[in-house]
Design a protein around this motif. Structure first.
Motif, PDB file in Angstrom:
ATOM      1  N   ILE A  42      -0.962  10.600 -51.777  1.00  0.00           N
ATOM      2  CA  ILE A  42      -0.407   9.271 -51.453  1.00  0.00           C
ATOM      3  C   ILE A  42       1.120   9.289 -51.405  1.00  0.00           C
ATOM      4  N   ASP A  43       1.744  10.238 -52.079  1.00  0.00           N
ATOM      5  CA  ASP A  43       3.199  10.354 -51.982  1.00  0.00           C
ATOM      6  C   ASP A  43       3.502  11.085 -50.669  1.00  0.00           C
ATOM      7  N   GLU A  44       3.671  10.282 -49.629  1.00  0.00           N
ATOM      8  CA  GLU A  44       3.757  10.870 -48.280  1.00  0.00           C
ATOM      9  C   GLU A  44       5.014  11.703 -48.073  1.00  0.00           C
ATOM     10  N   GLN A  45       6.065  11.349 -48.809  1.00  0.00           N
ATOM     11  CA  GLN A  45       7.303  12.123 -48.639  1.00  0.00           C
ATOM     12  C   GLN A  45       7.175  13.533 -49.199  1.00  0.00           C
ATOM     13  N   ARG A  46       6.536  13.635 -50.337  1.00  0.00           N
ATOM     14  CA  ARG A  46       6.505  14.932 -51.023  1.00  0.00           C
ATOM     15  C   ARG A  46       5.275  15.772 -50.664  1.00  0.00           C
ATOM     16  N   SER A  47       4.229  15.126 -50.123  1.00  0.00           N
ATOM     17  CA  SER A  47       3.011  15.878 -49.812  1.00  0.00           C
ATOM     18  C   SER A  47       3.140  16.549 -48.448  1.00  0.00           C
ATOM     19  N   LYS A  48       2.675  17.791 -48.361  1.00  0.00           N
ATOM     20  CA  LYS A  48       2.774  18.526 -47.092  1.00  0.00           C
ATOM     21  C   LYS A  48       1.426  19.166 -46.768  1.00  0.00           C
ATOM     22  N   LYS A  49       1.129  19.171 -45.459  1.00  0.00           N
ATOM     23  CA  LYS A  49      -0.139  19.758 -45.014  1.00  0.00           C
ATOM     24  C   LYS A  49      -0.201  21.248 -45.367  1.00  0.00           C
ATOM     25  N   ILE A  50       0.925  21.884 -45.253  1.00  0.00           N
ATOM     26  CA  ILE A  50       0.964  23.326 -45.539  1.00  0.00           C
ATOM     27  C   ILE A  50       0.579  23.606 -46.998  1.00  0.00           C
ATOM     28  N   PHE A  51       0.996  22.704 -47.912  1.00  0.00           N
ATOM     29  CA  PHE A  51       0.636  22.884 -49.324  1.00  0.00           C
ATOM     30  C   PHE A  51      -0.849  22.575 -49.550  1.00  0.00           C
ATOM     31  N   ARG A  52      -1.350  21.613 -48.785  1.00  0.00           N
ATOM     32  CA  ARG A  52      -2.772  21.259 -48.918  1.00  0.00           C
ATOM     33  C   ARG A  52      -3.630  22.459 -48.507  1.00  0.00           C
ATOM     34  N   GLU A  53      -3.270  23.046 -47.385  1.00  0.00           N
ATOM     35  CA  GLU A  53      -4.042  24.201 -46.922  1.00  0.00           C
ATOM     36  C   GLU A  53      -3.929  25.352 -47.908  1.00  0.00           C
ATOM     37  N   ALA A  54      -2.715  25.525 -48.446  1.00  0.00           N
ATOM     38  CA  ALA A  54      -2.495  26.609 -49.405  1.00  0.00           C
ATOM     39  C   ALA A  54      -3.283  26.382 -50.699  1.00  0.00           C
ATOM     40  N   LEU A  55      -3.385  25.121 -51.132  1.00  0.00           N
ATOM     41  CA  LEU A  55      -4.147  24.802 -52.352  1.00  0.00           C
ATOM     42  C   LEU A  55      -5.595  25.240 -52.218  1.00  0.00           C
ATOM     43  N   LEU A  56      -6.198  24.878 -51.079  1.00  0.00           N
ATOM     44  CA  LEU A  56      -7.597  25.225 -50.851  1.00  0.00           C
ATOM     45  C   LEU A  56      -7.780  26.741 -50.816  1.00  0.00           C
ATOM     46  N   GLU A  57      -6.832  27.380 -50.149  1.00  0.00           N
ATOM     47  CA  GLU A  57      -6.916  28.839 -50.021  1.00  0.00           C
ATOM     48  C   GLU A  57      -6.751  29.515 -51.386  1.00  0.00           C
ATOM     49  N   ASP A  58      -5.778  29.041 -52.167  1.00  0.00           N
ATOM     50  CA  ASP A  58      -5.523  29.667 -53.476  1.00  0.00           C
ATOM     51  C   ASP A  58      -6.676  29.428 -54.450  1.00  0.00           C
ATOM     52  N   LEU A  59      -7.238  28.215 -54.432  1.00  0.00           N
ATOM     53  CA  LEU A  59      -8.369  27.943 -55.333  1.00  0.00           C
ATOM     54  C   LEU A  59      -9.578  28.790 -54.952  1.00  0.00           C
ATOM     55  N   SER A  60      -9.797  28.954 -53.642  1.00  0.00           N
ATOM     56  CA  SER A  60     -10.914  29.809 -53.196  1.00  0.00           C
ATOM     57  C   SER A  60     -10.663  31.248 -53.603  1.00  0.00           C
ATOM     58  N   TRP A  61      -9.420  31.697 -53.427  1.00  0.00           N
ATOM     59  CA  TRP A  61      -9.092  33.080 -53.809  1.00  0.00           C
ATOM     60  C   TRP A  61      -9.344  33.297 -55.304  1.00  0.00           C
ATOM     61  N   LEU A  62      -9.033  32.267 -56.106  1.00  0.00           N
ATOM     62  CA  LEU A  62      -9.268  32.380 -57.556  1.00  0.00           C
ATOM     63  C   LEU A  62     -10.759  32.384 -57.876  1.00  0.00           C
ATOM     64  N   GLY A  63     -11.576  31.864 -56.951  1.00  0.00           N
ATOM     65  CA  GLY A  63     -13.026  31.813 -57.177  1.00  0.00           C
ATOM     66  C   GLY A  63     -13.462  30.514 -57.839  1.00  0.00           C
ATOM     67  N   LEU A  64     -12.534  29.528 -57.925  1.00  0.00           N
ATOM     68  CA  LEU A  64     -12.869  28.242 -58.558  1.00  0.00           C
ATOM     69  C   LEU A  64     -13.430  27.311 -57.483  1.00  0.00           C
ATOM     70  N   GLN A  65     -14.626  27.612 -57.039  1.00  0.00           N
ATOM     71  CA  GLN A  65     -15.211  26.912 -55.904  1.00  0.00           C
ATOM     72  C   GLN A  65     -15.676  25.504 -56.272  1.00  0.00           C
ATOM     73  N   TRP A  66     -15.508  24.586 -55.341  1.00  0.00           N
ATOM     74  CA  TRP A  66     -15.920  23.190 -55.532  1.00  0.00           C
ATOM     75  C   TRP A  66     -17.148  22.914 -54.668  1.00  0.00           C
ATOM     76  N   ASP A  67     -17.838  21.795 -54.972  1.00  0.00           N
ATOM     77  CA  ASP A  67     -19.082  21.467 -54.272  1.00  0.00           C
ATOM     78  C   ASP A  67     -18.889  20.383 -53.217  1.00  0.00           C
ATOM     79  N   GLU A  68     -17.898  19.523 -53.444  1.00  0.00           N
ATOM     80  CA  GLU A  68     -17.551  18.487 -52.463  1.00  0.00           C
ATOM     81  C   GLU A  68     -16.039  18.515 -52.306  1.00  0.00           C
ATOM     82  N   GLY A  69     -15.574  18.313 -51.094  1.00  0.00           N
ATOM     83  CA  GLY A  69     -14.127  18.345 -50.893  1.00  0.00           C
ATOM     84  C   GLY A  69     -13.794  18.215 -49.427  1.00  0.00           C
TER      85      GLY A  69
END
Ligand code: GLU
Length: 318
Positions: A42-69
Motif C-alpha cells: 500500500i505504500d506506493e512510493q516505497r514499494s517496487k515491482k522488482i522487489f516483489r518479484e525478488a521476494l517471491l524468488e528469494d522465498l522459493s529459493w529458500l524453500g519456504l513455499q506458500w500455498d496461496e499467493g
C-alpha cells in the motif's frame, strides 16, 4: 490453521524477513495448515515491482513455499494489496456509516508536538479534529487524512509468545488514521481487512507490531470477523543491539546466495541463533519442521553475529 507471511516489497529480502518467514512457515507446516503469502504494497512510493518479484524468488529459493499467493492464486485472491483497494473502500464505508470516521487536518508538526513523550511509545492523538464543527471543517481548505474514533474500551488478548496483553483503545492508542491525506490506505486498516477476509487464524510477526494488535482486533470485530491468534516473535539484533532491517542495510538473501551460502545453512543458522534447535549444524527443511520447537521462543531479542556471512559459512559442511 491459516497462517500468513505479509512482507512489504520495499527492498530485497533480508535476514530479519527470513527469520519471520521461517517461523510462519514452520508454524503452519508443523500443524499441516495453509500458508498465505500476501504482498503489502500500500505504500506506493516505497514499494517496487522488482522487489516483489525478488521476494517471491528469494522465498522459493529458500524453500519456504506458500500455498496461496499472488503467483499460485487461491480462494482469497487477489493477494497483492494494491489490487484490493475496493475492499478497503468498503471497509471505510462501513466505518463512515457507523459515524466513526472523521477528517483530520492536523499538520505533522502539531502531531509531533502533542505526540509521544518518549521515543518508542505510541503517539496518542489528542482528538483535536474530532471536536471540529461542520462549519469549522468547511473553513479549512486542505486535504484531510481520515481517522477512526475509538471507544474507551480495553482490548485484552493472550499473545502466544508474549502472554497476556491489554490496551485501552482511547488512552493507549487514540483515534488513528485509516486513510492518509495523500489517499493511501493505512496499514492498520488494510491488514485488518485482509486478515479477516482471508480467514487468517494465526498471525505470526515481529514484536515491533505488538502495539498495533489491539487496534486490529477492534477493527476485525467491527467488520464482523473473529480475530486470529497472535504470536509476536523476538526481533533479530546485532551484537550492539541494533535491529537488522533493510533500512539499516541489513544483509540480503541475494548477497548471501552470491557468496555461495546455501538456503539450508541460512535457515539452520537462524534456527540455531533463535535456540529452536540445539545442534549447531545444517538441517534440511524437513528436519527443521520435525525438530524446531517454537515454544522455546521467548521475550529476548535474538542476537546474530556481526559477520553474518562468515558465521553462516561455518554451518556449511566442510
Ligand atoms: N507488511 C508488514 C511488514 O513487512 C508486516 C505486517 C504484518 O505482519 O502484520 O513489516
Amino acid at each position: 490453521m491459516r497462517g500468513r507471511f505479509a512482507p512489504s516489497p520495499t527492498g530485497y529480502l533480508h535476514l530479519g524477513n527470513v527469520w519471520t518467514a521461517l517461523l510462519c512457515w514452520l508454524q503452519v507446516r508443523q500443524a499441516a495448515g495453509t500458508l498465505v503469502l500476501r504482498i503489502e504494497d500500500i505504500d506506493e512510493q516505497r514499494s517496487k515491482k522488482i522487489f516483489r518479484e525478488a521476494l517471491l524468488e528469494d522465498l522459493s529459493w529458500l524453500g519456504l513455499q506458500w500455498d496461496e499467493g499472488p503467483d499460485v492464486g487461491g480462494p482469497c485472491r487477489p493477494y497483492i494489496q494494491q489490487q484490493r483497494y475496493g475492499c478497503y473502500e468498503e471497509a471505510l464505508d462501513q466505518l463512515r456509516q457507523q459515524h466513526l470516521l472523521y477528517p483530520c487536518y492536523c499538520s505533522r508538526s502539531r502531531l509531533q508536538a502533542v505526540g509521544a513523550p518518549h521515543a518508542g511509545e505510541l503517539s496518542v492523538y489528542d482528538g483535536h479534529c474530532y471536536h471540529l464543527t461542520d462549519s469549522q471543517r468547511q473553513a479549512i481548505h486542505k486535504v484531510p487524512s481520515w481517522r477512526v474514533h475509538v471507544p474507551r474500551e480495553t482490548i485484552v488478548f493472550t499473545d502466544g509468545i508474549c502472554g497476556m496483553q491489554q490496551a485501552c483503545l482511547s488512552a493507549d492508542c487514540g483515534d488513528f488514521v485509516v486513510r492518509r491525506a495523500d489517499g493511501m490506505y493505512a496499514y492498520q486498516l488494510a491488514v485488518s481487512v485482509d486478515d479477516g477476509a482471508m480467514g487468517i487464524t494465526h498471525v505470526l510477526r515481529g514484536r515491533d507490531l505488538l502495539s498495533s494488535t489491539a487496534r486490529q482486533i477492534w477493527l476485525l470485530r467491527l467488520f464482523g470477523y473473529v480475530p486470529p491468534a497472535y504470536f509476536h516473535v523476538p526481533m533479530l539484533v546485532d551484537p550492539a543491539g541494533n535491529r537488522l532491517s533493510k533500512r539499516q542495510h541489513g544483509i540480503t538473501v541475494r548477497q548471501l546466495r552470491t557468496q555461495g551460502v546455501t538456503a539450508e545453512a541460512i535457515l539452520s543458522y537462524l534456527a540455531w541463533c533463535g535456540r529452536l534447535v540445539s545442534e549447531r549444524r545444517v538441517y534440511t527443511l524437513s528436519e527443521l519442521v520435525d525438530t524446531c520447537d517454537l515454544t522455546r521462543l521467548g521475550a529476548a531479542d535474538i542476537v546474530v553475529h556481526d559477520d553474518i556471512s562468515r558465521a553462516i559459512g561455518d554451518f556449511l559442511p566442510h
